[in-house]
Design a protein around this motif. Structure first.
Motif, mmCIF file in Angstrom:
data_model
loop_
_atom_site.group_PDB
_atom_site.id
_atom_site.type_symbol
_atom_site.label_atom_id
_atom_site.label_comp_id
_atom_site.label_asym_id
_atom_site.label_seq_id
_atom_site.Cartn_x
_atom_site.Cartn_y
_atom_site.Cartn_z
ATOM 1 N N LEU A 1 3.595 -0.354 9.108
ATOM 2 C CA LEU A 1 4.644 -0.668 8.420
ATOM 3 C C LEU A 1 4.419 -0.413 6.689
ATOM 4 O O LEU A 1 5.454 -0.014 6.180
ATOM 5 C CB LEU A 1 4.446 -2.510 8.235
ATOM 6 N N GLY A 2 3.178 -0.313 6.327
ATOM 7 C CA GLY A 2 3.031 0.382 4.611
ATOM 8 C C GLY A 2 3.462 1.645 4.950
ATOM 9 O O GLY A 2 4.190 2.140 3.794
ATOM 10 N N ARG A 3 3.063 2.629 5.807
ATOM 11 C CA ARG A 3 3.488 4.032 6.028
ATOM 12 C C ARG A 3 5.258 4.065 5.858
ATOM 13 O O ARG A 3 5.696 5.187 5.262
ATOM 14 C CB ARG A 3 2.790 4.607 7.053
ATOM 15 N N ALA A 4 5.745 3.124 6.774
ATOM 16 C CA ALA A 4 7.140 3.419 6.986
ATOM 17 C C ALA A 4 7.788 2.963 5.660
ATOM 18 O O ALA A 4 8.789 3.446 5.147
ATOM 19 C CB ALA A 4 7.571 2.565 7.979
ATOM 20 N N ALA A 5 7.164 2.054 4.567
ATOM 21 C CA ALA A 5 7.570 1.602 3.511
ATOM 22 C C ALA A 5 7.432 2.729 2.657
ATOM 23 O O ALA A 5 7.949 2.707 1.310
ATOM 24 C CB ALA A 5 7.235 0.157 3.078
ATOM 25 N N GLY A 6 6.667 3.735 2.845
ATOM 26 C CA GLY A 6 6.388 4.738 1.727
ATOM 27 C C GLY A 6 5.160 4.651 0.980
ATOM 28 O O GLY A 6 4.759 5.391 0.233
ATOM 29 N N ILE B 1 -2.360 1.379 0.683
ATOM 30 C CA ILE B 1 -2.607 0.175 1.969
ATOM 31 C C ILE B 1 -3.900 -0.175 1.890
ATOM 32 O O ILE B 1 -4.092 -1.478 2.138
ATOM 33 C CB ILE B 1 -2.139 1.225 3.256
ATOM 34 N N ALA B 2 -4.846 0.935 1.821
ATOM 35 C CA ALA B 2 -6.336 0.282 1.871
ATOM 36 C C ALA B 2 -6.788 -0.434 0.798
ATOM 37 O O ALA B 2 -7.329 -1.505 0.846
ATOM 38 C CB ALA B 2 -7.296 1.581 1.770
ATOM 39 N N ALA B 3 -5.895 -0.426 -0.222
ATOM 40 C CA ALA B 3 -6.211 -1.329 -1.517
ATOM 41 C C ALA B 3 -5.588 -3.037 -1.192
ATOM 42 O O ALA B 3 -5.744 -3.852 -1.829
ATOM 43 C CB ALA B 3 -5.747 -1.059 -2.873
ATOM 44 N N MET B 4 -4.770 -3.037 0.005
ATOM 45 C CA MET B 4 -4.170 -4.268 0.053
ATOM 46 C C MET B 4 -5.128 -4.994 1.116
ATOM 47 O O MET B 4 -4.845 -6.010 1.627
ATOM 48 C CB MET B 4 -2.863 -3.973 0.998
ATOM 49 N N PHE B 5 -6.277 -4.547 1.483
ATOM 50 C CA PHE B 5 -7.388 -5.341 2.270
ATOM 51 C C PHE B 5 -8.439 -5.401 1.428
ATOM 52 O O PHE B 5 -9.089 -4.550 0.724
ATOM 53 C CB PHE B 5 -7.822 -4.362 3.334
ATOM 54 N N ASP C 1 -0.572 -7.307 -3.383
ATOM 55 C CA ASP C 1 0.101 -7.125 -4.765
ATOM 56 C C ASP C 1 1.631 -7.514 -4.624
ATOM 57 O O ASP C 1 2.329 -6.275 -4.430
ATOM 58 C CB ASP C 1 -0.290 -6.050 -5.426
ATOM 59 N N ARG C 2 2.116 -8.662 -4.911
ATOM 60 C CA ARG C 2 3.535 -8.933 -4.576
ATOM 61 C C ARG C 2 4.409 -7.994 -5.726
ATOM 62 O O ARG C 2 5.678 -7.600 -5.434
ATOM 63 C CB ARG C 2 3.716 -10.267 -4.899
#
Length: 137
Positions: free
Chosen positions: A51-56, A62-66, A75-76
């Motif tokens: 999903l993150g990759r599809a959003a660009g 993405i790794a920082a989102m974990f 991060d909203r």
């Protein structure tokens, strides 16, 4: 589940899974013989990565989102900025699509004699500004 099962369920090749593990996006829980073994939750985590990759988002973003414990820490503001980027991309692509459709159907013998086509050219030649999706550190 072993890496072959994760690959089958996720649709990703084992080489991608190994790369994602190297990047810290997923983690194996051990080995069964020579094969990596993963917890069942890895498939859902891979869906989040997709999903993150599809959003660009980049793999590093993405790794920082974990978090360190593997939980999702989003991060909203970053999501809102990415949504704004997507809006700009959608507008740019819609204008490009409309320009191509006009050029395909334009009745002018010479496209350069068509005022609308010339406006499309002028717009296409303008540089686009790119806003940062992540605030500076």
């Amino acid at each position: 589940m072993d890496i072959a099962e994760v690959a089958r369920r996720s649709g990703l090749p084992a080489s991608t899974l190994r790369y994602y593990e190297e990047k810290g996006l997923i983690a194996s829980s051990g080995r069964r013989g020579l094969r990596r073994v993963f917890a069942p939750g890895v498939v859902e985590r891979l869906a989040l990565v997709a999903l993150g990759r599809a959003a660009g988002f980049s793999l590093d973003e993405i790794a920082a989102m974990f978090g360190p414990d593997g939980r999702l820490v989003i991060d909203r503001q970053l999501l809102a900025a990415k949504a704004d980027d997507l809006d700009r991309t959608i507008r740019r692509l819609a204008a490009l699509r409309d320009g191509l459709r006009h050029a395909a159907a334009c009745p002018a013998q010479d496209h350069l004699a068509c005022p609308r086509f010339r406006r499309i050219l002028a717009t296409a030649g303008r540089p686009t500004s790119r806003k940062r999706t992540r605030p500076p550190a």
